[in-house]
Design a protein around this motif. Structure first.
Motif, PDB file in Angstrom:
ATOM      1  N   MET A   1      60.028  16.497  42.866  1.00 44.74           N
ATOM      2  CA  MET A   1      60.387  15.215  42.519  1.00 44.74           C
ATOM      3  C   MET A   1      60.108  14.266  43.812  1.00 44.74           C
ATOM      4  N   PHE A   3      60.141  10.056  44.471  1.00 39.64           N
ATOM      5  CA  PHE A   3      60.526   8.891  44.097  1.00 39.64           C
ATOM      6  C   PHE A   3      59.590   7.801  44.875  1.00 39.64           C
ATOM      7  N   GLU A   4      58.965   8.180  45.864  1.00 38.43           N
ATOM      8  CA  GLU A   4      57.940   7.437  46.644  1.00 38.43           C
ATOM      9  C   GLU A   4      56.742   6.884  45.813  1.00 38.43           C
ATOM     10  N   SER A   5      56.779   5.836  45.326  1.00 34.80           N
ATOM     11  CA  SER A   5      55.305   5.394  44.762  1.00 34.80           C
ATOM     12  C   SER A   5      54.646   4.348  45.614  1.00 34.80           C
ATOM     13  N   THR A   6      55.533   3.900  46.564  1.00 32.17           N
ATOM     14  CA  THR A   6      54.782   3.221  47.732  1.00 32.17           C
ATOM     15  C   THR A   6      55.136   3.734  49.078  1.00 32.17           C
ATOM     16  N   ARG A  84      59.110  -6.660  51.186  1.00 26.21           N
ATOM     17  CA  ARG A  84      58.193  -5.348  50.918  1.00 26.21           C
ATOM     18  C   ARG A  84      58.018  -4.625  52.400  1.00 26.21           C
ATOM     19  N   ARG A  87      61.100  -3.037  55.059  1.00 29.40           N
ATOM     20  CA  ARG A  87      61.536  -1.499  54.736  1.00 29.40           C
ATOM     21  C   ARG A  87      61.152  -0.656  55.764  1.00 29.40           C
TER      22      ARG A  87
ATOM     23  N   ASN B  80      66.775  -4.654  55.733  1.00 28.28           N
ATOM     24  CA  ASN B  80      66.619  -5.608  56.532  1.00 28.28           C
ATOM     25  C   ASN B  80      66.684  -7.126  56.097  1.00 28.28           C
ATOM     26  N   PRO B 102      66.544   9.801  49.293  1.00 28.03           N
ATOM     27  CA  PRO B 102      65.351   9.448  48.299  1.00 28.03           C
ATOM     28  C   PRO B 102      66.112   8.600  47.292  1.00 28.03           C
ATOM     29  N   ALA B 106      64.118   5.169  46.349  1.00 24.39           N
ATOM     30  CA  ALA B 106      63.745   4.774  45.158  1.00 24.39           C
ATOM     31  C   ALA B 106      64.257   3.506  44.599  1.00 24.39           C
ATOM     32  N   GLN B 108      65.374   1.053  46.366  1.00 26.30           N
ATOM     33  CA  GLN B 108      64.736  -0.029  46.945  1.00 26.30           C
ATOM     34  C   GLN B 108      63.339  -0.255  46.718  1.00 26.30           C
ATOM     35  N   THR B 109      62.628   0.715  46.408  1.00 24.47           N
ATOM     36  CA  THR B 109      61.279   0.487  46.017  1.00 24.47           C
ATOM     37  C   THR B 109      61.163  -0.237  44.311  1.00 24.47           C
ATOM     38  N   ILE B 112      62.076  -4.097  45.148  1.00 25.25           N
ATOM     39  CA  ILE B 112      60.844  -4.445  45.714  1.00 25.25           C
ATOM     40  C   ILE B 112      59.903  -5.018  44.631  1.00 25.25           C
ATOM     41  N   GLU B 151      61.035  15.323  48.555  1.00 23.60           N
ATOM     42  CA  GLU B 151      59.892  16.087  49.126  1.00 23.60           C
ATOM     43  C   GLU B 151      58.690  15.082  48.551  1.00 23.60           C
TER      44      GLU B 151
END
Lengths: 198, 151
Positions: A1, A3-6, A84, A87, B80, B102, B106, B108-109, B112, B151
């Motif tokens: 999994m 979540f981090e796309s950026t 953006r 963060r 922030n 996570p 997510a 926050q992403t 944004i 991860e």
């Protein structure tokens, strides 16, 4: 999994998720943005093609309209940029922390360098000096060509970016920019009191 | 107790603006009504204010804010730019919210991406109505598995 796309800065070209934008795009956009905003905010679009010079008062008024338009565009951009790029940064408690973030990180993102000099009177006024401001770096005129005056509108969009960035970090401020000698630029930030973060 | 056997689940996600205006609230449970969560999220604001001066390590994670008996716990995250994210978890475990990091990242992403939309009106007054954002939050909540660290 995942979540981090950026990804968080600093970016590396090895990272497949990092997206990059050619910084020339912003330069080219700004070059077109100022004349476009001038045409849009000109009070008499039909008379601009005629050779009659406008009275000084209307010119001032249209300059104000141009300033407001460019500044508002920059304000929105500044707000988005800070959302953006702030963060995963340590919390900025003092106003000076935020100003440093602007001088170092935001300047780097927008204009590929850091501010050359930062001065403050410790009473809420900050003066940022950039000896070679990128949007002005390609400009040149013949002697007596009023280059400094004609470069002025190109600083209004960056002014808005700064004000938007500060506002989104909880600092209400007014930002003025002036150019004393191409390609240098001086930004003067006058802050009101810092709004509490929560 | 039966409740301790149920797996932890996200019951509610809320976003609160700089000036403490409610921007977004979405519930994912049938067991309580939405108004209850509005009250619950509202009470967490005091804890943000209380902890901010003593919070010196400088990250966004506020961890566990508040627990209502053994069934519900609220976790917080402060950006922030002063935007507060609050997630309420049903049947919480004792992990202290570490596995929610996570989820907050997510969220926050997604936020944004929402505010960088040129058509988004960033006026802090209206609630967020974007369907895409709503769906993204739903996907994040569905995708969360307790114990994972993203991860």
């Amino acid at each position: 999994m995942s979540f981090e796309s950026t990804t968080a800065p600093p970016f590396t070209s090895a990272d497949p998720h990092a997206t990059f934008l050619n910084s020339t795009a912003l330069d080219l956009l700004l070059i077109e943005l100022v004349p476009l905003a001038r045409r849009l905010s000109s009070p008499h679009p039909s008379s601009s093609s005629s050779s009659q010079p406008l009275p000084a008062t209307t010119e001032d008024a249209s300059d104000d309209a141009l300033f407001l338009r460019l500044e508002a565009l920059g304000y929105k951009v500044g707000q988005g940029l800070v959302e953006r790029f702030s963060r995963d940064r340590p919390r900025m408690v003092e106003t000076l922390d935020v100003i440093k973030f602007v001088c170092k990180d935001l300047w780097m993102i927008c204009w590929r360098k850091q501010v050359d000099n930062l001065k403050t009177n410790h009473r809420g006024v900050y003066v940022l000096t950039d000896n070679s401001f990128r949007p002005l770096s390609k400009m040149s005129t013949e002697p007596g060509g009023n280059g400094v005056l004609r470069a002025q509108p190109y600083l209004w969009f960056p002014c808005g970016v700064l004000r938007g960035a500060l506002a989104n970090m909880g600092i209400e401020a007014t930002v003025h920019a002036e150019c004393t000698e191409l390609p240098g630029a001086v930004f003067k930030i006058e802050t009101a009191q810092k709004a509490p973060l929560v | 107790m039966a409740s301790s056997l149920l797996p932890p689940r996200i019951a509610c996600v809320a976003i609160i603006g700089k000036k403490n205006s409610p921007l977004f609230l979405s519930t994912f449970t049938k067991s309580r009504d939405t108004l209850f969560f509005h009250f619950l999220i509202h009470t967490t604001l005091d804890i943000f204010t209380l902890r901010l001066p003593s919070k010196t390590n400088g990250d966004s994670d506020f961890g566990l804010l508040y627990a209502v008996d053994e069934e519900l716990a609220c976790y917080g995250w402060l950006t922030n730019t002063g935007i507060k994210f609050v997630v309420a978890v049903e049947n919480p475990t004792s992990s202290g919210g570490e596995d929610l990091k996570p989820v907050f990242r997510a969220l926050q992403t997604a936020y944004i991406r929402l505010v960088c939309n040129p058509f988004f009106e960033n006026d802090e007054l209206g609630a967020i109505k974007s369907k895409r954002f709503q769906k993204e939050v739903g996907d994040i909540v569905e995708g969360w598995r307790p114990g994972s660290r993203g991860e």
